[in-house]
Design an enzyme around this catalytic site. Structure first.
Site, PDB file in Angstrom:
ATOM      1  N   ASP A   1       0.747  -1.342   0.398  1.00 30.36           N
ATOM      2  CA  ASP A   1      -0.018   0.235   0.068  1.00 30.36           C
ATOM      3  C   ASP A   1       0.360   1.245  -0.072  1.00 30.36           C
ATOM      4  O   ASP A   1       1.705   1.452   0.847  1.00 30.36           O
ATOM      5  CB  ASP A   1      -0.708   0.037   1.228  1.00 30.36           C
ATOM      6  CG  ASP A   1      -1.893   0.501   1.252  1.00 30.36           C
ATOM      7  OD1 ASP A   1      -2.834   0.863   0.258  1.00 30.36           O
ATOM      8  OD2 ASP A   1      -1.795   2.278   1.977  1.00 30.36           O
TER       9      ASP A   1
ATOM     10  N   ASN B   1      -3.277  12.921  -3.934  1.00 32.34           N
ATOM     11  CA  ASN B   1      -4.699  13.850  -4.320  1.00 32.34           C
ATOM     12  C   ASN B   1      -4.571  14.642  -3.901  1.00 32.34           C
ATOM     13  O   ASN B   1      -4.614  15.501  -4.982  1.00 32.34           O
ATOM     14  CB  ASN B   1      -5.235  12.483  -4.244  1.00 32.34           C
ATOM     15  CG  ASN B   1      -4.963  10.575  -5.068  1.00 32.34           C
ATOM     16  OD1 ASN B   1      -4.384  11.433  -6.797  1.00 32.34           O
ATOM     17  ND2 ASN B   1      -5.663   9.782  -5.065  1.00 32.34           N
TER      18      ASN B   1
ATOM     19  N   ASP C   1      -5.167   2.176  -4.126  1.00 39.45           N
ATOM     20  CA  ASP C   1      -3.756   2.481  -3.952  1.00 39.45           C
ATOM     21  C   ASP C   1      -2.830   1.183  -4.051  1.00 39.45           C
ATOM     22  O   ASP C   1      -1.451   1.725  -3.143  1.00 39.45           O
ATOM     23  CB  ASP C   1      -2.648   3.337  -3.564  1.00 39.45           C
ATOM     24  CG  ASP C   1      -3.513   3.484  -2.019  1.00 39.45           C
ATOM     25  OD1 ASP C   1      -4.193   3.142  -1.685  1.00 39.45           O
ATOM     26  OD2 ASP C   1      -2.701   3.954  -1.081  1.00 39.45           O
TER      27      ASP C   1
ATOM     28  N   ASP D   1      -1.542   9.362 -10.261  1.00 34.76           N
ATOM     29  CA  ASP D   1      -2.008   8.575 -11.586  1.00 34.76           C
ATOM     30  C   ASP D   1      -0.574   7.873 -11.799  1.00 34.76           C
ATOM     31  O   ASP D   1      -0.271   6.926 -11.921  1.00 34.76           O
ATOM     32  CB  ASP D   1      -2.956   8.918 -12.399  1.00 34.76           C
ATOM     33  CG  ASP D   1      -4.607   8.977 -11.752  1.00 34.76           C
ATOM     34  OD1 ASP D   1      -4.778   8.360 -11.231  1.00 34.76           O
ATOM     35  OD2 ASP D   1      -5.076   9.742 -13.489  1.00 34.76           O
TER      36      ASP D   1
END
Length: 297
Positions: free
Chosen positions: A178, A186, A221, A195
């Site tokens: 993770d 973000n 993620d 991204d």
């Protein structure tokens, strides 16, 4: 008298030779028709190869057969490879379908190679259909952003690799990875930056593993590595390799540098584990590491 007798005997022998040749041709034609019918029963490249290999051995004994299509990431084998080989490029209407190799301990004769080539003509169309179907399945099982296999593909491969591990008595490891503070990337930079981080991590993981390993984007993620024939020590080494690679990775969005770290959990398959239990063991190990990081911060 003697001449006519000899001529009659010769004629009789000739007819027998012709009959034998005719019977051999009829047997070969029947074998090819049977092969064509059998090849229509599947759209699985591996099953097609198995069917072809079985029919081939009725006419031309072979110890091994290998089919490779590098572009479609297909590499299949039947039997085992031996010293003497015959290699072919399989094409249909100028479409390259891959490479086929036959091998055995004894050199192939010209007649045997001719028989192989006749049978290969029967394989081309079914293999093309199977490859197109395989490509469609791959598209459905790939994450469009990273190009990695997706969650659906993980579930399919996990059950199969668990079964293989138990059948062959080989270890199987699972890693759940993770990205730390991904939501912050973000929210504070942009989703495009997020991204970009996902793509970079996906590429890093793909380079870190062996050819036999599988890398998946599970969700958001979170990534999963499925690691055949890997024990706890192998997991430790791989984990260290991944962490070093992330530390050396330089990721930026515009002029802004993005710091990236990972939380990694792992599990080794135990005898009575179900797929869900196997995944949850690795996921829990990852969550424990993430909780420890938050406790230290």
């Amino acid at each position: 008298m003697n001449f006519h007798t000899t001529a009659n005997i010769y004629s009789s022998n000739s007819r027998r030779l012709l009959d034998v040749a005719k019977m051999a041709q009829e047997k070969q034609d029947a074998g090819r028709k049977g092969l064509l019918f059998a090849l229509q029963s599947s759209l699985d490249p591996e099953q097609l190869l198995k069917i072809f290999f079985q029919h081939l051995n009725l006419l031309v004994p072979c110890q091994g057969m290998r089919y490779r299509n590098v572009e479609k990431e297909i590499d299949l084998r039947q039997g085992h490879e031996e010293q003497h080989r015959a290699d072919y490029n399989l094409t249909l209407a100028e479409e390259r379908l891959g490479e086929v190799r036959f091998s055995r301990r004894k050199r192939f004769s010209g007649e045997e190679l001719r028989k192989i080539e006749i049978l290969l003509a029967s394989l081309a169309l079914p293999m093309r259909n199977a490859i197109h179907y395989h490509t469609a399945l791959q598209a459905a099982s790939r994450d469009p952003l990273t190009g990695l296999k997706n969650r659906r593909s993980l579930m399919d491969n996990l059950a199969r690799e668990m079964s293989r591990s138990r059948r062959e008595n080989q270890p199987l490891a699972l890693m759940v990875i993770d990205i730390d503070s991904f939501k912050q990337i973000n929210d504070e930079i942009s989703h495009l930056a997020g991204d970009q981080v996902l793509v970079r991590i996906a590429g890093l993981l793909a380079k870190a593993v062996r050819r036999s390993d599988m890398v998946f984007r599970f969700a958001g993620d979170e990534f999963v590595l499925l690691l055949p024939n890997m024990d706890q020590e192998g997991v430790r080494v791989l984990c260290s390799r991944i962490r070093r690679a992330v530390e050396n990775m330089r990721c930026s969005y515009g002029e802004q540098q993005i710091g990236v770290s990972l939380s990694i959990g792992s599990a080794i398959l135990q005898e009575q584990m179900e797929p869900e239990e196997f995944f949850e063991a690795a996921d829990l190990d990852m969550l424990c590491e993430k909780a420890e990081k938050h406790g230290r911060s």
